[in-house]
Design a protein around this motif. Structure first.
Motif, PDB file in Angstrom:
ATOM      1  N   ARG A 177      37.746  42.696   4.369  1.00 13.97           N
ATOM      2  CA  ARG A 177      36.778  42.256   5.388  1.00 13.97           C
ATOM      3  C   ARG A 177      36.502  43.354   6.402  1.00 13.97           C
ATOM      4  NH1 ARG A 177      38.751  37.335   8.502  1.00 13.97           N
ATOM      5  NH2 ARG A 177      36.613  37.355   9.323  1.00 13.97           N
ATOM      6  N   ILE A 178      37.552  44.052   6.813  1.00 17.13           N
ATOM      7  CA  ILE A 178      37.390  45.108   7.820  1.00 17.13           C
ATOM      8  C   ILE A 178      36.631  46.290   7.249  1.00 17.13           C
ATOM      9  CG2 ILE A 178      38.690  46.831   9.131  1.00 17.13           C
ATOM     10  CD1 ILE A 178      40.747  44.582   9.699  1.00 17.13           C
ATOM     11  N   LEU A 179      36.917  46.672   6.007  1.00 20.08           N
ATOM     12  CA  LEU A 179      36.169  47.753   5.377  1.00 20.08           C
ATOM     13  C   LEU A 179      34.706  47.374   5.202  1.00 20.08           C
ATOM     14  CD1 LEU A 179      38.758  48.876   2.660  1.00 20.08           C
ATOM     15  CD2 LEU A 179      38.219  50.040   4.811  1.00 20.08           C
ATOM     16  N   ARG A 180      34.449  46.125   4.856  1.00 17.25           N
ATOM     17  CA  ARG A 180      33.065  45.660   4.716  1.00 17.25           C
ATOM     18  C   ARG A 180      32.347  45.684   6.069  1.00 17.25           C
ATOM     19  NH1 ARG A 180      32.343  39.736   2.308  1.00 17.25           N
ATOM     20  NH2 ARG A 180      33.449  39.286   4.267  1.00 17.25           N
ATOM     21  N   LEU A 181      33.055  45.291   7.125  1.00 20.13           N
ATOM     22  CA  LEU A 181      32.484  45.368   8.471  1.00 20.13           C
ATOM     23  C   LEU A 181      32.068  46.798   8.799  1.00 20.13           C
ATOM     24  CD1 LEU A 181      32.026  44.315  11.440  1.00 20.13           C
ATOM     25  CD2 LEU A 181      34.410  44.972  11.837  1.00 20.13           C
ATOM     26  N   GLN A 182      32.935  47.757   8.514  1.00 19.02           N
ATOM     27  CA  GLN A 182      32.610  49.148   8.822  1.00 19.02           C
ATOM     28  C   GLN A 182      31.431  49.643   7.991  1.00 19.02           C
ATOM     29  OE1 GLN A 182      33.708  51.157  11.226  1.00 19.02           O
ATOM     30  NE2 GLN A 182      34.942  49.467  12.038  1.00 19.02           N
ATOM     31  N   ARG A 183      31.320  49.194   6.738  1.00 14.86           N
ATOM     32  CA  ARG A 183      30.150  49.559   5.927  1.00 14.86           C
ATOM     33  C   ARG A 183      28.882  49.013   6.574  1.00 14.86           C
ATOM     34  NH1 ARG A 183      33.349  47.671   1.651  1.00 14.86           N
ATOM     35  NH2 ARG A 183      31.975  45.906   1.221  1.00 14.86           N
ATOM     36  N   ALA A 184      28.951  47.779   7.023  1.00 14.44           N
ATOM     37  CA  ALA A 184      27.776  47.160   7.635  1.00 14.44           C
ATOM     38  C   ALA A 184      27.369  47.868   8.925  1.00 14.44           C
ATOM     39  CB  ALA A 184      28.046  45.680   7.908  1.00 14.44           C
ATOM     40  N   LEU A 185      28.348  48.211   9.749  1.00 11.82           N
ATOM     41  CA  LEU A 185      28.035  48.891  11.002  1.00 11.82           C
ATOM     42  C   LEU A 185      27.406  50.256  10.738  1.00 11.82           C
ATOM     43  CD1 LEU A 185      31.168  48.030  13.172  1.00 11.82           C
ATOM     44  CD2 LEU A 185      28.880  47.027  13.315  1.00 11.82           C
ATOM     45  N   THR A 186      27.911  50.959   9.744  1.00 16.29           N
ATOM     46  CA  THR A 186      27.335  52.261   9.406  1.00 16.29           C
ATOM     47  C   THR A 186      25.884  52.120   8.978  1.00 16.29           C
ATOM     48  OG1 THR A 186      29.481  53.175   8.775  1.00 16.29           O
ATOM     49  CG2 THR A 186      27.528  54.257   7.878  1.00 16.29           C
ATOM     50  N   LEU A 187      25.613  51.127   8.144  1.00 17.20           N
ATOM     51  CA  LEU A 187      24.245  50.903   7.687  1.00 17.20           C
ATOM     52  C   LEU A 187      23.337  50.497   8.847  1.00 17.20           C
ATOM     53  CD1 LEU A 187      25.028  48.956   4.390  1.00 17.20           C
ATOM     54  CD2 LEU A 187      23.816  51.137   4.529  1.00 17.20           C
ATOM     55  N   ALA A 188      23.789  49.546   9.655  1.00 21.19           N
ATOM     56  CA  ALA A 188      22.961  49.058  10.756  1.00 21.19           C
ATOM     57  C   ALA A 188      22.685  50.160  11.777  1.00 21.19           C
ATOM     58  CB  ALA A 188      23.633  47.864  11.420  1.00 21.19           C
ATOM     59  N   ARG A 189      23.697  50.991  12.052  1.00 24.06           N
ATOM     60  CA  ARG A 189      23.496  52.080  13.016  1.00 24.06           C
ATOM     61  C   ARG A 189      22.517  53.127  12.505  1.00 24.06           C
ATOM     62  NH1 ARG A 189      29.906  52.105  14.148  1.00 24.06           N
ATOM     63  NH2 ARG A 189      29.934  50.758  16.020  1.00 24.06           N
ATOM     64  N   SER A 190      22.366  53.208  11.184  1.00 27.86           N
ATOM     65  CA  SER A 190      21.418  54.166  10.614  1.00 27.86           C
ATOM     66  C   SER A 190      19.989  53.633  10.627  1.00 27.86           C
ATOM     67  CB  SER A 190      21.819  54.511   9.185  1.00 27.86           C
ATOM     68  OG  SER A 190      21.566  53.415   8.303  1.00 27.86           O
TER      69      SER A 190
END
Length: 228
Positions: A177-190
């Motif tokens: 879940r935490i790794l998925r959260l970080q993937r999402a934040l990276t995508l959204a910030r881009s």
């Protein structure tokens, strides 16, 4: 101001943060543990399962963020014992040794590089990190299920859970879940739209993304990205 660079220690990141303004944002769960320098203290940041907001006056920080699962072998303590905690390094290592290390950082022109040197010295004295843990992180970060990952690695679910507690501080489902959260934040910030972010990061849909972000960070995605 926050800056970071790749460390000479494989998989680690060296960072500094000099806050400005009225306050600092929360430190979000990322699957990692850090060795920290806060002006005159050596600290260890355990694995977070919730946002951490630094207390007290604004101060400059420096740190080494270790690749997920590698810090416990370097520190000599299971990750679950430090979950959601910030502890003095002297609580984990002999006081005299920490006193020498603290003097070393204080005398350094760049505290972050001094921390990196300490981490490199420690890594040279310990065994090579278990490559299975690296593969576990890679597979989960690719969005594979815990059961499929366990089967691929040849581990039973109980064994996998036990090893994850020691290496990451929590079980494999929380890690995923935490790794998925970080993937999402990276995508959204881009700049990726939220609906597309949800699909690409591995969520069922945008509402699922929104629920997970709020549960793990305490804030809606828009607030995390500075959109209010």
């Amino acid at each position: 101001m926050y800056t970071e660079r790749a460390s000479r220690l494989t998989g680690a990141v060296v960072w500094t943060n000099t806050p400005a303004g009225a306050g600092v944002g929360p430190v979000l769960p990322d699957g990692c543990m850090d060795l920290l320098w806060n002006e005159d203290r050596l600290l260890v940041a355990g694995p977070d399962t919730r946002p951490h907001v630094p207390e007290g006056p604004l101060r400059s920080w420096a740190g080494v963020r270790f690749f997920p699962g590698t810090a416990p072998a370097l520190l000599g303590v299971p990750a679950h014992e430090l979950r959601d905690l910030r502890v003095d390094l002297a609580d984990l290592w002999p006081t005299a040794r920490v006193r020498r290390l603290r003097a070393r950082v204080e005398a350094a022109a760049d505290p972050a590089t001094a921390l990196e040197d300490i981490a490199l010295d420690r890594a040279a004295q310990t065994t090579v990190p278990d490559p299975l843990l690296h593969r576990l992180v890679e597979r989960l970060d690719e969005g594979r299920t815990v059961s499929a990952t366990a089967a691929e690695l040849g581990l039973g679910t109980r064994t996998l859970h036990r090893r994850c507690l020691a290496a990451f501080g929590y079980g494999p489902k929380t890690l995923a879940r935490i790794l998925r959260l970080q993937r999402a934040l990276t995508l959204a910030r881009s700049g990726t739209p939220y609906a597309e972010t949800a699909v690409r990061a591995g969520y069922a849909d945008q509402p699922h993304l929104a629920r997970e972000v709020r549960e793990l960070t305490g804030l809606p995605l828009g607030s995390l990205l500075g959109g209010g």
